[in-house]
Design a protein around this motif. Structure first.
Motif, PDB file in Angstrom:
ATOM      1  N   PHE B  79       1.184  -8.572 -11.656  1.00  0.00           N
ATOM      2  CA  PHE B  79       1.353  -8.877 -10.118  1.00  0.00           C
ATOM      3  C   PHE B  79       2.771  -9.432  -9.949  1.00  0.00           C
ATOM      4  N   SER B  80       3.181  -9.234  -8.659  1.00  0.00           N
ATOM      5  CA  SER B  80       4.310  -9.849  -8.386  1.00  0.00           C
ATOM      6  C   SER B  80       4.304 -11.257  -8.116  1.00  0.00           C
ATOM      7  N   ASP B  81       5.504 -12.010  -8.291  1.00  0.00           N
ATOM      8  CA  ASP B  81       5.487 -13.579  -8.175  1.00  0.00           C
ATOM      9  C   ASP B  81       4.663 -14.162  -6.743  1.00  0.00           C
ATOM     10  N   ASP B  82       4.888 -13.408  -5.733  1.00  0.00           N
ATOM     11  CA  ASP B  82       4.365 -13.835  -4.598  1.00  0.00           C
ATOM     12  C   ASP B  82       2.834 -13.426  -4.415  1.00  0.00           C
ATOM     13  N   LEU B  83       1.985 -12.977  -5.597  1.00  0.00           N
ATOM     14  CA  LEU B  83       0.750 -12.504  -5.478  1.00  0.00           C
ATOM     15  C   LEU B  83       0.451 -11.372  -4.621  1.00  0.00           C
ATOM     16  N   LYS B  84       1.271 -10.553  -4.138  1.00  0.00           N
ATOM     17  CA  LYS B  84       1.008  -9.777  -2.892  1.00  0.00           C
ATOM     18  C   LYS B  84       1.208  -8.470  -3.334  1.00  0.00           C
ATOM     19  N   ARG B  85       1.770  -8.004  -4.488  1.00  0.00           N
ATOM     20  CA  ARG B  85       1.717  -6.758  -5.138  1.00  0.00           C
ATOM     21  C   ARG B  85       1.110  -6.591  -6.402  1.00  0.00           C
ATOM     22  N   PHE B 111     -10.657   3.200  -2.244  1.00  0.00           N
ATOM     23  CA  PHE B 111     -10.387   1.947  -1.552  1.00  0.00           C
ATOM     24  C   PHE B 111     -10.059   2.519   0.217  1.00  0.00           C
ATOM     25  N   LYS B 112      -9.576   3.567   0.225  1.00  0.00           N
ATOM     26  CA  LYS B 112      -9.247   3.999   1.909  1.00  0.00           C
ATOM     27  C   LYS B 112     -10.535   4.180   2.417  1.00  0.00           C
ATOM     28  N   ALA B 121     -18.815   0.116   5.251  1.00  0.00           N
ATOM     29  CA  ALA B 121     -19.249  -0.396   3.937  1.00  0.00           C
ATOM     30  C   ALA B 121     -19.279  -1.870   3.999  1.00  0.00           C
ATOM     31  N   PRO B 122     -20.581  -2.196   3.441  1.00  0.00           N
ATOM     32  CA  PRO B 122     -21.110  -3.658   3.672  1.00  0.00           C
ATOM     33  C   PRO B 122     -19.828  -4.727   3.324  1.00  0.00           C
ATOM     34  N   SER B 123     -19.137  -4.441   2.235  1.00  0.00           N
ATOM     35  CA  SER B 123     -18.427  -5.571   1.608  1.00  0.00           C
ATOM     36  C   SER B 123     -16.855  -5.298   1.861  1.00  0.00           C
ATOM     37  N   ARG B 124     -16.783  -4.599   2.933  1.00  0.00           N
ATOM     38  CA  ARG B 124     -15.413  -4.499   3.753  1.00  0.00           C
ATOM     39  C   ARG B 124     -14.547  -5.797   3.777  1.00  0.00           C
ATOM     40  N   SER B 125     -15.452  -6.871   4.485  1.00  0.00           N
ATOM     41  CA  SER B 125     -14.631  -7.890   4.660  1.00  0.00           C
ATOM     42  C   SER B 125     -14.228  -8.680   3.552  1.00  0.00           C
ATOM     43  N   ASN B 126     -14.534  -8.521   2.219  1.00  0.00           N
ATOM     44  CA  ASN B 126     -13.983  -8.989   1.111  1.00  0.00           C
ATOM     45  C   ASN B 126     -12.764  -8.476   0.762  1.00  0.00           C
ATOM     46  N   TYR B 127     -12.242  -7.483   1.145  1.00  0.00           N
ATOM     47  CA  TYR B 127     -10.972  -6.633   0.908  1.00  0.00           C
ATOM     48  C   TYR B 127     -10.064  -6.677   2.092  1.00  0.00           C
ATOM     49  N   THR B 128     -10.300  -7.501   3.101  1.00  0.00           N
ATOM     50  CA  THR B 128      -9.491  -7.363   4.288  1.00  0.00           C
ATOM     51  C   THR B 128      -7.899  -7.663   4.030  1.00  0.00           C
ATOM     52  N   MET B 129      -7.609  -8.310   2.854  1.00  0.00           N
ATOM     53  CA  MET B 129      -6.426  -8.690   2.653  1.00  0.00           C
ATOM     54  C   MET B 129      -5.497  -7.588   2.121  1.00  0.00           C
ATOM     55  N   VAL B 130      -6.284  -6.379   1.812  1.00  0.00           N
ATOM     56  CA  VAL B 130      -5.525  -5.014   1.277  1.00  0.00           C
ATOM     57  C   VAL B 130      -4.836  -4.627   2.387  1.00  0.00           C
ATOM     58  N   SER B 131      -3.402  -4.386   2.355  1.00  0.00           N
ATOM     59  CA  SER B 131      -2.784  -3.585   3.674  1.00  0.00           C
ATOM     60  C   SER B 131      -2.461  -2.146   3.087  1.00  0.00           C
ATOM     61  N   GLY B 132      -2.385  -1.833   1.770  1.00  0.00           N
ATOM     62  CA  GLY B 132      -2.061  -0.481   1.502  1.00  0.00           C
ATOM     63  C   GLY B 132      -2.407  -0.241   0.022  1.00  0.00           C
ATOM     64  N   VAL B 133      -2.723   0.946  -0.415  1.00  0.00           N
ATOM     65  CA  VAL B 133      -3.300   1.406  -1.633  1.00  0.00           C
ATOM     66  C   VAL B 133      -2.412   2.521  -1.986  1.00  0.00           C
ATOM     67  N   LEU B 145      -1.053  -6.345  -0.732  1.00  0.00           N
ATOM     68  CA  LEU B 145      -1.557  -7.361   0.063  1.00  0.00           C
ATOM     69  C   LEU B 145      -0.943  -8.081   1.029  1.00  0.00           C
ATOM     70  N   SER B 146      -1.656  -8.375   2.380  1.00  0.00           N
ATOM     71  CA  SER B 146      -1.115  -9.078   3.454  1.00  0.00           C
ATOM     72  C   SER B 146      -0.816 -10.524   3.137  1.00  0.00           C
ATOM     73  N   SER B 147      -1.477 -10.921   2.336  1.00  0.00           N
ATOM     74  CA  SER B 147      -1.287 -12.246   1.913  1.00  0.00           C
ATOM     75  C   SER B 147      -1.573 -12.632   0.446  1.00  0.00           C
TER      76      SER B 147
END
Lengths: 317, 498
Positions: B79-85, B111-112, B121-133, B145-147
């Motif tokens: 993972f990148s240092d900022d934990l976003k990639r 993931f798309k 998908a019921p668990s979608r709210s657990n993965y809302t930080m994903v902005s791109g795959v 990740l967005s954050s």
């Protein structure tokens, strides 16, 4: 006669239509809906709204009903919303297994109930009648889930003679399949057997006190002939009514026994559909079940005519 | 035939012959409670389904029974240092059950589909930080990740995110295909799900079993009888009142393990009387959590402060549970304007016996402290629509989540997705600690923040977290190589039946 049967069949269709409307209404009155059932503990308001939209639950009720009815008229029973599978095959599979259970139990209840009832009536007050009366009361009074659990504990847990559950696919072998069926069939039968034999006994006693039996005996007929040709056919009318109801009950109403023995029958599938608000699955199952009840009753009415020449349908009196 | 003692005896002796012989060797038969509704892992929501998910499919990562995150389809990640990639490198040569190779395109497709709101998908709210795959090559997957999110590899071990062939979504309900140690054979709702050994499984020498059958047996007494008779090998989710009772049998082994699953008395923080923090505090003073564990769980659990269980390294052991103080509770209630105490209904879910028992236990234990609770029973199937987030006081509970962040943030942060379904809780200290913890990849910082969160929560409780509950299974002694998993699923790669 043919006109009568046709009229009755038309009635069955109307009953099916009315039942489907009623079920549709009841499911919509129940709190919650299939979206909550599908999402379970993940049912956030946003997720529920999306799923409702996708399943068409936001359409006007009459439109939802029309979609379903149009499908059924085209031979499409619809799709189970919860399982994402066609409802028709699910119901038919379960019906097939219920029919085996119900058919076996029904054969025992019909044959055994009538034989025991006639025996008790002709041996009124004797030891066998008294023992049977006592047993009948016990089996009618104690609910079948008690016998089911008792059977499992004694025959599976203690004696290790029979399997604890009630179903093995025929692929496991005929012996495995039959040994799994034994306990549920016996448990299902005993309560109804007690009921039917009790009823037959009472009807037979009445028939045996009648003037036509006195007449038959006075003619010098053998006791066997008096019993089976003159008394029994008349005494059978209430028994047939009860048997017709029992048959419908055995096909779809034995949820408790199916649950205890983990038997994958129609009753349990319907409970699953109700718990999950799965309307298409419930509708398909109830359609089949209602048809069976209605046809069993029709068969019973026709059975009356066969047994009692004074009952005739269709012809002008 | 005359019914004599001899014929009865003869019939009894003949009976063992009709008892079916064990159908096949090396097939493990596991009793579960309810029919699986979904066979598409992305749509599953109940424990019975999660067992199947973990036998037929793999995720990118796997959670071991000690709750550590281990490689699964991904052999390594960075993972990148900022934990976003986050970059995951996939095992090469992994085959789906239909023979196709699993590649990064399948991962991206999953993931798309998960993130598309239309899939519901019921668990979608657990993965809302994903902005791109994206998939730079067939064996690499990159998540943007967005954050920052330190536990991202951990949540990829969760129950729903199992890799299936791209474009197979429509057929998963009837013919599911995965990469897992066992292949789907058939499923009869109400009866059984049959799985067979995947001879091409990517981890060498696994699985050992020839197959697995999940038997659906609703009635607990029948499950126990079937286990004792040898008709099943494993009894999943043994009711806690049976743990001691069944533990004494010679042919059976019972295993009860602590989990992060919790039950609570949910208090609505928006409406009286529980909108006053003093009333919520008075409830904690009135009831002994140790007594609750004894009465409700027969000792098979542990008191807890938040969804973080006492077995977790981030648990705040410095916070002691004070002895019960009914007089203090009454005094606090009087200060809050309830000198006569509080009379209020407590809703319990019919069909969830442990939570029903918790409601009745609280009714008894809270009485001396001035809480007169009237138990109202509502069917569990109408709970979400009728009770959740609405009733002032009700019993509910949640199964363990894969990370401490997913176990706490959604439930206790003022903007958390579950908070609005439960208590509508808001505390500045709790919010700050939860935010700081998820922004750090450092375990030491996370621990400090989560302990701060528990301290703030203890001072201003959201409701009444009663306990972290144990999870128990019973095994025939012929079963080997299985550990009872706190996430309530099975890892059967090395399991055997003698």
């Amino acid at each position: 006669m043919r006109a009568y049967v046709l009229r009755r069949l038309l009635g069955v269709v109307l009953v099916l239509l009315a039942t489907s409307l009623l079920i549709f209404a009841i499911v919509h009155v129940l709190p919650g809906n299939v979206a909550y059932a599908i999402l379970g503990e993940y049912a956030t308001p946003a997720a529920v709204a999306t799923l409702q939209q996708r399943l068409g639950l936001n359409d006007p009720l009459w439109l939802q009903y029309w979609h379903w009815l149009a499908g059924v008229l085209h031979g499409d029973m619809g799709q189970s919303l919860v399982m994402d599978r066609p409802a028709g095959p699910l119901i038919l599979d379960a019906l097939g297994r219920s029919a085996i259970l119900a058919g076996s139990a029904f054969a025992i209840v019909a044959a055994g109930g009538i034989a025991l009832g006639v025996h008790a009536a002709t041996h009124q007050g004797r030891a066998s009648d008294l023992v049977m009366t006592l047993a009948q009361f016990v089996f009618i009074a104690v609910p079948d889930f008690f016998w089911a659990i008792l059977g499992v504990v004694v025959f599976a847990s203690w004696l290790h003679l029979l399997p604890a559950t009630g179903y093995a696919p025929p692929a496991d072998g005929l012996l495995a399949w039959a040994s799994h069926l034994l306990l549920p069939v016996v448990v299902l039968s005993i309560g109804l057997l007690a009921h039917v034999s009790r009823l037959t006994r009472a009807a037979m006693l009445e028939a045996l006190r009648s003037r036509y039996v006195l007449m038959a005996r006075a003619k010098g007929l053998s006791e066997r002939r008096v019993l089976w040709r003159h008394a029994a056919p008349n005494a059978m009318l209430p028994t047939i009514t009860i048997l017709a109801i029992d048959f419908g009950l055995l096909i779809g109403g034995v949820v408790v026994v199916e649950t205890v023995f983990a038997y994958p029958g129609l009753g349990r599938l319907l409970v699953f559909a109700i718990e999950h608000h799965d309307l298409p699955l419930l509708q398909a199952g109830m359609l089949v079940l209602t048809a069976i009840y209605a046809l069993a009753n029709l068969a019973a009415d026709l059975g009356y005519a066969a047994l009692n020449p004074r009952i005739r349908y269709g012809a002008a009196a | 035939m005359k019914l004599t003692r001899r014929t009865i005896l003869g019939a009894t002796l003949a009976l063992p012959a009709i008892r079916a012989a064990r159908a096949a060797t090396d097939v493990m038969r596991i009793a579960i409670g309810t029919s699986l509704a979904k066979l598409d892992p992305l749509l599953t929501t109940i424990g019975d389904e999660y067992i199947y998910n973990n036998l037929v499919f793999n995720g990118l990562t796997r959670m071991a029974a000690d709750l550590s995150t281990q490689p699964d389809l991904a052999e390594s990640w960075s993972f990148s240092d900022d934990l976003k990639r986050w970059t995951f490198r996939l095992h090469r040569g992994v085959k789906f059950h239909d023979g196709q190779e699993m590649t990064s395109a399948d991962v991206v497709a999953l993931f798309k589909r998960l993130l598309d709101p239309a899939s519901a998908a019921p668990s979608r709210s657990n993965y809302t930080m994903v902005s791109g795959v994206t998939a730079p090559d067939p064996y690499t997957v990159v998540f943007e990740l967005s954050s920052p999110y330190g536990g991202f590899a951990d949540i990829l071990s969760d129950r729903q995110v199992k890799i299936v062939p791209a474009g197979s979504a429509a057929q998963l309900a009837s013919h599911p295909i995965g990469t897992g140690p066992f292949k789907f054979v058939s499923y009869t709702p109400g009866d059984r799900l049959i799985l067979a050994r995947n001879a091409d499984y990517f981890e060498p020498g696994m699985p050992k079993l020839q197959g697995v059958e999940l038997r659906i047996i609703p009635e607990i007494s029948v499950k126990i009888a079937a286990l004792e008779a040898g008709d099943i090998d494993v009894l999943w989710d043994l009711p806690l009142e049976q743990v001691k009772q069944l533990g004494g049998r010679s042919e059976v082994r019972v295993d009860s393990v602590p989990t992060a699953s919790w039950d609570a008395a949910i208090m609505n923080n928006l409406i009286p009387p529980f909108n006053d923090p003093r009333v919520r505090l008075a409830f904690q003073m009135a009831v002994s959590k140790a007594d609750v564990v004894d009465l409700t769980l027969f000792g098979q659990g542990a008191p807890t402060i938040s969804p973080i269980p006492p077995t977790h390294p981030f648990y705040a052991h410095d916070i002691a549970f004070p002895p019960v103080d009914p007089d203090g509770a009454r005094k606090l209630l009087a200060e809050a304007g309830h000198p006569e105490g509080i009379t209020i209904p407590i809703v319990v879910p019919v069909g969830r016996p442990v939570r029903e028992r918790l409601g009745v236990t609280l009714q008894q234990l809270a009485k001396p402290g001035g809480f007169d609770l009237q138990v109202q029973r509502v069917p569990f199937s109408s709970y979400d629509a009728e009770v959740s987030g609405k009733a002032p006081l009700y019993i509910d509970g949640y199964f363990a989540r894969p990370t401490i962040d997913t176990s706490t943030y959604p439930f206790l942060h003022s903007g958390g997705s579950w908070n609005e379904k439960l208590w509508h809780y808001s505390d500045v200290g709790v919010d700050k600690a939860l935010e700081a913890a998820r922004l750090s990849g450092d375990l030491g910082v996370q621990k400090t923040q989560y302990i701060a969160m528990q301290t703030a929560l203890n001072a201003n409780p959201a409701g009444f977290f009663a306990y972290a509950v144990n999870f128990a299974c019973a095994y025939r002694k012929s079963v080997g190589g299985v550990t009872t998993h706190p996430m309530r699923w099975f890892d059967l790669r090395t399991a055997t039946v003698a």
